[in-house]
Design a protein around this motif. Sequence first.
Motif, mmCIF file in Angstrom:
data_model
loop_
_atom_site.group_PDB
_atom_site.id
_atom_site.type_symbol
_atom_site.label_atom_id
_atom_site.label_comp_id
_atom_site.label_asym_id
_atom_site.label_seq_id
_atom_site.Cartn_x
_atom_site.Cartn_y
_atom_site.Cartn_z
ATOM 1 N N ARG B 59 0.865 -1.187 0.000
ATOM 2 C CA ARG B 59 0.000 0.000 0.000
ATOM 3 C C ARG B 59 0.896 1.230 0.000
ATOM 4 O O ARG B 59 2.066 1.168 0.390
ATOM 5 C CB ARG B 59 -0.865 0.054 1.268
ATOM 6 N N PHE B 60 0.352 2.362 -0.419
ATOM 7 C CA PHE B 60 1.076 3.617 -0.195
ATOM 8 C C PHE B 60 0.090 4.722 0.133
ATOM 9 O O PHE B 60 -1.075 4.692 -0.269
ATOM 10 C CB PHE B 60 1.975 3.987 -1.379
ATOM 11 N N VAL B 61 0.608 5.681 0.908
ATOM 12 C CA VAL B 61 -0.148 6.866 1.296
ATOM 13 C C VAL B 61 0.204 7.977 0.321
ATOM 14 O O VAL B 61 1.366 8.102 -0.077
ATOM 15 C CB VAL B 61 0.222 7.269 2.742
ATOM 16 N N LEU B 161 3.080 2.895 5.376
ATOM 17 C CA LEU B 161 2.401 2.614 6.648
ATOM 18 C C LEU B 161 3.096 1.497 7.421
ATOM 19 O O LEU B 161 2.717 1.202 8.565
ATOM 20 C CB LEU B 161 0.927 2.265 6.401
ATOM 21 N N PRO B 166 -3.878 2.782 8.681
ATOM 22 C CA PRO B 166 -3.778 4.243 8.704
ATOM 23 C C PRO B 166 -4.575 4.800 9.885
ATOM 24 O O PRO B 166 -5.611 4.245 10.258
ATOM 25 C CB PRO B 166 -4.400 4.669 7.367
#
Lengths: 344, 344
Positions: B59-61, B161, B166
């Motif tokens: 995942r990425f923010v 993360l 999150p």
Amino acid sequence: MTTAADAPLSPPHSAATETLADLSEGAVLARIFPRLPTASAQLLGPGDDAAVISAPDGRFVVTTDMMIQGPDFRLAWSSPHDLGWKAAATNLSDVAAMGARPTALVVAIAAPPSTPVSVLEGLADGLRDCCEALAPGCGVVGGDLSASDALTLVVTAFGDLEGRAPVLRSGARPGDTVALSGRLGDAGIGLELLFRLGVDSNGVPDLARANALKLTHPTEVAAQLTPVPPIASGPIAALGGATAMLDVSDGLAIDAGRIARASGVGIDFDSSCLGERIEVALGGGEDHGLLATFAPDRVLPPAFRRLGTVVAVSASNWGAITVDGVSHDQGGWDPYRGWDGAAG
Amino acid sequence: MTTAADAPLSPPHSAATETLADLSEGAVLARIFPRLPTASAQLLGPGDDAAVISAPDGRFVVTTDMMIQGPDFRLAWSSPHDLGWKAAATNLSDVAAMGARPTALVVAIAAPPSTPVSVLEGLADGLRDCCEALAPGCGVVGGDLSASDALTLVVTAFGDLEGRAPVLRSGARPGDTVALSGRLGDAGIGLELLFRLGVDSNGVPDLARANALKLTHPTEVAAQLTPVPPIASGPIAALGGATAMLDVSDGLAIDAGRIARASGVGIDFDSSCLGERIEVALGGGEDHGLLATFAPDRVLPPAFRRLGTVVAVSASNWGAITVDGVSHDQGGWDPYRGWDGAAG
């Protein structure tokens, strides 16, 4: 990141005349976000300090591109829907050029406070329609709004390599076939037509004359204002063994030169593959086709057609572009030299 | 994405007087990229159609934020280095507010062709110094340049993360402790000082007067022009059990109201925790501290201090902010209403 969740409750307004100054930033966002497509890869969308996106293979592809009223577009020629479409299309094309499938966009927009809200709604609709047409599943996961005298769109796009290696500019080898998916030259002709015939007697971009051009030269004007890059060809080329690839944004010769320079080779185009208007094919900007190279024994993937061959050259000639073996000079657009300062 | 690899060889110029118009876009990029930090997470950096970034937990923010000359900054007050620093800091803070560690930035810059190249070099140095100071390992993986009358910076920031969920705005529960890492009010005072005393007799932002303010009120002016958000506190708060968190960008009361509204609760501040200038602490914008909530039995993580308590309220009062139980009205900055159109 500014989010629709920040929106206070706002009183009803007359939709026809509302400007951004009539609404809060949050209320504007609340009007825009419902028009935007949701990304399949979205784990957390608009409404917090940041979004969270899935990256199944542990990597993501990212590119960013600005479009600014004046150097990049004129409001007399492009509708808000056109601008949203093009901002998405050009970024999706950069993602596809890595061999990746586009997954998500974030969009920053600055506009004068006097801008009708309907302009931003049109931008949102253009972004949505482009994603749905060219990259189904790709959506907008967040953004930002600000004020500026010049309408400004900045799209940042993400992609999923689906476990594959990215296709770089640097992998072309002598003997490889040079091939293209997409059109050549129409977008450049469209721009030339707009600057020559889409202006009034003072040279100012003119809506009525641009609309007339859209009737007489629909293909060329549409290629310039609402390009349809072959996004699906990016992953297909990667699966088909592309050794190098890029998005043709500044003209075939310049962009082929980038592959050739990065790969330490030359590229020789076969004039019989460039159509009847060879200079237009080589020089026209903003085609947004995908130019790729494939080992000579590979069958070209669907939608790709041969344009020439990668050739070995001495190091001092890396990046050289020839046509039927004859050297070709490269020009090109530069925002700091090419813009005349006008923004009409 | 435009890349330094597109740069043609350019002849030497006099560094002192060069403007963007004197160089090609590629040559400008070739001057900027070496000044920028490399991201540890970078798998493929500048030089192709897009970059490739590592996302180890799948995942990425992502967050994006624009800064535009006029509504967001004045060149008489902010040096290019200041602007680069602030553009990085505000985006890093949004990533940290999710509990993520910032990994990479992409940066789009539009500037008038008459801009000295040294201005862009200063921006690059500010971006670098901020990343190195606040988020070591975070770097710039790509960007775009264009021309515009108003200097425009758009940073898009990414975060990791590290396997954690999150931290949203919506997780605060009645009884939770409300706590802050960072400063309160200084940035707002700094902006008020600049608008009141950093201008000439016509109200135009003035370099000499701003420089004088930097000597007499260094803390407040620096908090406004070069904020130092507590980026490391984001992951620390997540590990420490934060139930909700956000970046305080529009003032404590407004931003606390966002957590409260998203969580379906109210927040009651303890006046004894807000310092001697309670209205400044509640109202000052651009603090860029991290406001978080923690279950009442949790020990607050390092750097967080208690400001109040999450309280249960009826649904019609979700988002309500009180101080010692007394209702507090919220104001706020809006770019379309708050900007007077000046850009000096």
